[in-house]
Design an enzyme around this catalytic site. Sequence first.
Site: not given
Length: 159
Positions: A56, A58, A86, A89
């Site tokens: 992801h 991040e 999320c 993350c």
Amino acid sequence: MSNENHEKFMRMAIELSEYNVKQGAGGPFGAVIVKDGMVLARSANRVVPTNDPTAHAEVSAIRLACQELGSFSLEGCVIYTSCEPCPMCLGAIYWARIDQIFYANNKVDAAAIGFDDQFIYEEIACEMANRKLPIVQMLRDEAQGAFKLWTSTENKTEY
């Protein structure tokens, strides 16, 4: 840091998210990590091009920032992300010890376009026996050896 600077860094994260979609490289997410007013790392979502479900924006930015600093700690850093992190993350942000999170879109916005993490929040709240993904504990006594070794080791890096 001034609100103007916060907006500048958030716009960078948003631009990364838009660029990622335009390039067909993956999800509409971008993240920028800043330390002392300077960009340390930036990344868009890299799940599709890397075939890595943990890539992801991040997490990818955290990996880059840690490499840049030569440290697993990002204390003193701020992350700007185009969407509310999320659960994975958010966990990575806490483990990295980032000081503050700024985000643009929220988890409801993400769910509306097919990125819905609600089931993860619900699963975390369930007892292990009631989760959809079977989870079985085994060989705990054997595994305790590594924990005991860690506890008694003097030459270790705490984190």
